[in-house]
Design a protein around this motif. Structure first.
Motif, short mmCIF file in Angstrom:
data_model
loop_
_atom_site.label_atom_id
_atom_site.label_comp_id
_atom_site.label_asym_id
_atom_site.label_seq_id
_atom_site.Cartn_x
_atom_site.Cartn_y
_atom_site.Cartn_z
N PRO A 30 29.75 44.80 53.48
CA PRO A 30 29.45 44.74 52.19
C PRO A 30 29.18 43.14 51.78
O PRO A 30 28.18 43.16 50.96
CB PRO A 30 30.78 45.15 51.20
N ALA A 31 30.00 42.20 52.09
CA ALA A 31 29.56 40.97 51.95
C ALA A 31 28.18 40.41 52.38
O ALA A 31 27.46 39.67 51.78
CB ALA A 31 30.60 39.82 52.27
N ALA A 32 27.92 40.71 53.66
CA ALA A 32 26.58 40.53 54.17
C ALA A 32 25.20 41.22 53.43
O ALA A 32 24.34 40.72 52.99
CB ALA A 32 26.50 41.10 55.68
N ASP A 33 25.72 42.55 53.07
CA ASP A 33 24.73 43.42 52.50
C ASP A 33 24.38 42.49 50.98
O ASP A 33 23.28 42.63 50.85
CB ASP A 33 25.11 44.55 52.17
N TRP A 34 25.46 42.14 50.44
CA TRP A 34 25.11 41.61 48.87
C TRP A 34 24.20 40.12 49.19
O TRP A 34 23.49 39.85 48.30
CB TRP A 34 26.29 41.07 48.17
N SER A 35 24.75 39.28 50.16
CA SER A 35 24.01 38.19 50.37
C SER A 35 22.33 38.42 50.88
O SER A 35 21.55 37.60 50.46
CB SER A 35 24.59 37.53 51.47
N LEU A 36 22.37 39.58 51.62
CA LEU A 36 20.86 39.82 51.99
C LEU A 36 20.05 40.30 50.73
O LEU A 36 18.90 40.15 50.62
CB LEU A 36 20.75 41.03 52.96
N ARG A 65 30.47 42.96 39.29
CA ARG A 65 31.28 44.42 39.71
C ARG A 65 31.88 44.42 40.93
O ARG A 65 33.13 45.06 41.28
CB ARG A 65 30.59 45.61 39.18
N ALA A 66 31.25 43.82 41.83
CA ALA A 66 31.43 44.14 43.35
C ALA A 66 32.48 42.88 44.00
O ALA A 66 33.13 42.93 45.01
CB ALA A 66 30.32 44.30 44.27
N LEU A 67 32.44 41.84 43.00
CA LEU A 67 32.91 40.59 43.70
C LEU A 67 34.44 40.47 43.99
O LEU A 67 34.91 40.09 45.19
CB LEU A 67 32.72 39.36 42.57
N ASN A 68 35.22 41.34 43.12
CA ASN A 68 36.65 41.25 43.51
C ASN A 68 36.81 41.80 44.82
O ASN A 68 37.69 41.45 45.67
CB ASN A 68 37.48 42.07 42.60
N ALA A 69 36.23 43.08 45.22
CA ALA A 69 36.17 43.47 46.45
C ALA A 69 35.75 42.79 47.71
O ALA A 69 36.40 42.69 48.82
CB ALA A 69 35.64 45.04 46.59
N LEU A 70 34.42 41.89 47.33
CA LEU A 70 33.91 41.07 48.36
C LEU A 70 34.93 40.09 48.75
O LEU A 70 35.22 39.68 49.77
CB LEU A 70 32.61 40.60 47.88
N MET A 71 35.53 39.41 47.62
CA MET A 71 36.41 38.31 48.10
C MET A 71 37.69 38.81 48.88
O MET A 71 38.01 38.07 49.73
CB MET A 71 36.92 37.57 46.64
N HIS A 72 38.31 39.79 48.44
CA HIS A 72 39.27 40.46 49.31
C HIS A 72 38.93 40.63 50.66
O HIS A 72 39.64 40.24 51.52
CB HIS A 72 39.60 41.78 48.48
N PHE A 98 28.59 31.90 51.44
CA PHE A 98 27.62 31.86 50.33
C PHE A 98 28.25 32.25 48.97
O PHE A 98 27.98 31.93 47.83
CB PHE A 98 26.39 32.89 50.66
N HIS A 99 29.06 33.27 49.31
CA HIS A 99 29.70 34.06 47.94
C HIS A 99 30.79 33.14 47.22
O HIS A 99 30.56 33.33 45.99
CB HIS A 99 30.57 35.25 48.46
N ASP A 296 37.29 37.67 38.32
CA ASP A 296 38.72 37.68 38.51
C ASP A 296 39.34 38.55 37.46
O ASP A 296 38.66 38.53 36.12
CB ASP A 296 39.13 36.38 38.55
N LYS A 297 40.26 39.44 37.86
CA LYS A 297 40.92 39.99 36.78
C LYS A 297 41.82 39.07 36.07
O LYS A 297 43.16 39.45 36.23
CB LYS A 297 41.63 41.36 37.42
N VAL A 298 41.55 38.21 35.31
CA VAL A 298 42.34 37.02 34.72
C VAL A 298 41.94 37.03 33.28
O VAL A 298 40.84 37.32 32.97
CB VAL A 298 42.43 36.04 35.43
#
Length: 342
Positions: A30-36, A65-72, A98-99, A296-298
């Protein structure tokens, strides 16, 4: 170089997992897909496709919306035993650094992909703040590690070298964005996979600079400590090398081994970010804090606390030493503006 000519040297897509283990592929797809995805939009823009605000908004909102999952997923990949087995696994993980910068620069991305030719100063400053806050917290962990095991042991490990590379890239981004504050029509973005891991390694970059008015583009490759071989490896028509020691002056005295008096001149990423925080006015409010670490959920209060803690750490880590940030920006600016227009 003109943007259309520049982008002709880069593919519209790449295969990021060549040689990597299945575990790494599964964790990081998923992280690669978003960078692409970002790379495809940027490639189209540089090739002359007409940008639209609607497409830019859809991309940025979906990514947020996808960032939390990507960072995890990136954090999970770092803990996999298989990551240390091959250079290819490390290469994939590094290429998706990149992220960490993309998450901070979504306002700049939105402006660029919407077709704007002027990047608002507040958007740039918020990107610098977010990168600097994260980097100073990492700098504290790095400093504690070096004090415990010594600089030689720290830098001998693959993880230490990779962390230093990521922090140097972050420092370079903080310094380079000072150019955008001075010249709002020059945007600087983290390079997606198409530009960071292209088929031609001589043209790979960590950051990409764009003149949004005149349609020019140029790349920046970052090294914690560049060698003559590093400099010779990259094609100067497309990429310039920023050296963490020379261009950023990210060096300080450090003990080679703990509990020994002998010190060496060591690479010390994070100094640019720490000095930037020291110099920045305390103008972040609850309302503006909602733009920082938006993925982030902060709460805004937690963001302010994180920012204030980073300022405190910056003071502890660099004290009253002379700021490096302005000089680093000027060194990068002098070279970048020359290469951008030849």
């Amino acid at each position: 170089m003109r943007s259309k000519r520049f982008v002709d040297a880069y593919p519209e897509t790449v295969q990021p997992f060549v040689g990597a283990s299945p575990e790494i592929r599964n964790a990081l797809q998923p992280a690669a897909d978003w960078s692409l995805h970002f790379g495809a939009e940027l490639h189209a823009l540089l090739a002359g496709e007409t940008p639209t605000t609607e497409r830019a908004t859809k991309l940025v909102q979906g990514y947020t919306r996808a960032l939390n999952a990507l960072m995890h997923s990136l954090q999970t990949a770092e803990t996999l035993d298989t990551v240390v087995e091959t250079d290819e696994n490390w290469r994939v993980l590094q290429s998706l650094g990149f992220h960490s910068l993309a998450a901070a620069s979504l306002g700049i991305w939105h402006s660029v992909l919407s077709g704007n030719t002027h990047i608002h100063r507040d958007v740039v400053h918020e990107a610098q703040m977010q990168v600097a806050v994260r980097t100073v917290h990492e700098m504290k962990e790095r400093t504690d590690a070096v004090n415990t095991i010594g600089y030689s042991a720290y830098i001998a490990g693959e993880e230490g070298r990779r962390t230093d590379g990521e922090m140097t890239e972050a420092d370079t981004y903080v310094a380079a964005l000072g150019i955008t504050k001075k010249y709002p029509h020059i945007a600087i973005l983290p390079a997606p996979l198409q530009f960071e891991s292209s088929n031609s390694h001589q043209k790979n970059m960590d950051l990409i600079a764009l003149d949004l008015r005149e349609d020019h583009a140029y790349g920046i490759q970052v090294k914690t400590q560049a060698t003559d071989g590093d400099t010779a490896r990259y094609d100067p028509r497309y990429v310039m090398v920023v050296d963490g020691r020379i261009d950023l002056d990210n060096v300080k005295r450090a003990r080679r081994v703990p509990n020994k008096s002998m010190e060496i001149q060591a690479s010390w990423p994070g100094l640019i970010s720490a000095h930037f925080l020291q110099e920045s006015p305390r103008t972040t409010t609850k309302k503006r804090a909602s733009n920082l670490f938006a993925h982030d959920k902060v709460t805004a209060i937690q963001v302010l606390q994180r920012s204030n803690q980073a300022r405190y750490l910056a003071g502890q880590l660099v004290g009253q030493t002379k700021s490096r940030t302005h000089d680093a920006t000027m060194r990068i600016e002098d070279r970048l503006l020359y290469h951008l227009y030849i």
